[in-house]
Design a protein around this motif. Structure first.
Motif, mmCIF file in Angstrom:
data_model
loop_
_atom_site.group_PDB
_atom_site.id
_atom_site.type_symbol
_atom_site.label_atom_id
_atom_site.label_comp_id
_atom_site.label_asym_id
_atom_site.label_seq_id
_atom_site.Cartn_x
_atom_site.Cartn_y
_atom_site.Cartn_z
ATOM 1 N N LEU A 56 0.834 -1.213 0.000
ATOM 2 C CA LEU A 56 0.000 0.000 0.000
ATOM 3 C C LEU A 56 0.859 1.250 0.000
ATOM 4 N N ALA A 57 1.929 1.275 0.785
ATOM 5 C CA ALA A 57 2.816 2.446 0.830
ATOM 6 C C ALA A 57 3.436 2.706 -0.547
ATOM 7 N N GLU A 58 3.845 1.666 -1.248
ATOM 8 C CA GLU A 58 4.419 1.828 -2.591
ATOM 9 C C GLU A 58 3.374 2.321 -3.580
ATOM 10 N N VAL A 59 2.145 1.864 -3.430
ATOM 11 C CA VAL A 59 1.052 2.322 -4.298
ATOM 12 C C VAL A 59 0.811 3.811 -4.092
ATOM 13 N N VAL A 60 0.712 4.225 -2.834
ATOM 14 C CA VAL A 60 0.456 5.635 -2.529
ATOM 15 C C VAL A 60 1.596 6.510 -3.052
ATOM 16 N N ASP A 61 2.833 6.151 -2.746
ATOM 17 C CA ASP A 61 3.982 6.938 -3.210
ATOM 18 C C ASP A 61 4.008 7.025 -4.730
ATOM 19 N N GLY A 62 3.804 5.907 -5.393
ATOM 20 C CA GLY A 62 3.831 5.893 -6.858
ATOM 21 C C GLY A 62 2.698 6.692 -7.468
ATOM 22 N N ALA A 63 1.510 6.588 -6.888
ATOM 23 C CA ALA A 63 0.355 7.314 -7.419
ATOM 24 C C ALA A 63 0.515 8.818 -7.247
ATOM 25 N N VAL A 64 0.997 9.244 -6.086
ATOM 26 C CA VAL A 64 1.224 10.673 -5.860
ATOM 27 C C VAL A 64 2.293 11.188 -6.818
ATOM 28 N N ARG A 65 3.366 10.433 -6.975
ATOM 29 C CA ARG A 65 4.448 10.821 -7.887
ATOM 30 C C ARG A 65 3.920 10.970 -9.317
ATOM 31 N N GLU A 66 3.159 9.984 -9.774
ATOM 32 C CA GLU A 66 2.623 10.011 -11.135
ATOM 33 C C GLU A 66 1.685 11.202 -11.327
ATOM 34 N N ALA A 67 0.826 11.459 -10.348
ATOM 35 C CA ALA A 67 -0.113 12.574 -10.440
ATOM 36 C C ALA A 67 0.614 13.915 -10.481
ATOM 37 N N LEU A 68 1.605 14.094 -9.602
ATOM 38 C CA LEU A 68 2.362 15.351 -9.593
ATOM 39 C C LEU A 68 3.144 15.540 -10.891
ATOM 40 N N LEU A 69 3.792 14.489 -11.341
ATOM 41 C CA LEU A 69 4.531 14.587 -12.608
ATOM 42 C C LEU A 69 3.621 14.975 -13.759
ATOM 43 N N HIS A 70 2.449 14.360 -13.813
ATOM 44 C CA HIS A 70 1.503 14.651 -14.895
ATOM 45 C C HIS A 70 1.104 16.129 -14.891
ATOM 46 N N LEU A 71 0.751 16.653 -13.721
ATOM 47 C CA LEU A 71 0.346 18.061 -13.636
ATOM 48 C C LEU A 71 1.508 19.004 -13.938
ATOM 49 N N LEU A 72 2.709 18.670 -13.476
ATOM 50 C CA LEU A 72 3.889 19.496 -13.771
ATOM 51 C C LEU A 72 4.217 19.475 -15.253
ATOM 52 N N GLU A 73 4.183 18.290 -15.864
ATOM 53 C CA GLU A 73 4.507 18.163 -17.294
ATOM 54 C C GLU A 73 3.501 18.899 -18.177
#
Length: 99
Positions: A56-73
């Protein structure tokens, strides 16, 4: 955009919060849906969290990272590097101020 409140003077002092309109149709609502779609796509994709049996911790970290990257890009959000680097420390737990 609302003016940003001053940074706290010392580490662990409370951070003043900026009021955010989270109602349906607001800018936040649109960004949340866009970020959520990116995070869900990553989690459910062939290389994503469920395919790799992440914790679950890896899912949360990965999902937040992906979401932030998408909005930044997309250029929809920016990082305030000056504010980030001037802060005496960053709070890691969010104080709940709204439902």
């Amino acid at each position: 955009m609302t003016d940003k409140p001053p940074l706290p003077a010392r580490m662990f002092d409370p951070w003043p919060r900026i009021p955010i309109d989270t109602s349906e149709g607001s800018d936040f609502h649109h960004l949340n849906r866009t970020a959520g779609s990116a995070a869900t796509g990553w989690a459910l994709g062939p290389e994503g969290a469920y395919a790799q049996n992440f914790t679950l911790a890896e899912v949360v970290d990965g999902a937040v990272r992906e979401a932030l990257l998408h909005l930044l890009e997309l250029g929809l959000i920016d990082i305030d590097s000056d504010r980030l680097n001037a802060a005496p420390g960053l709070p890691t737990h969010r104080e709940r101020t709204s439902p």
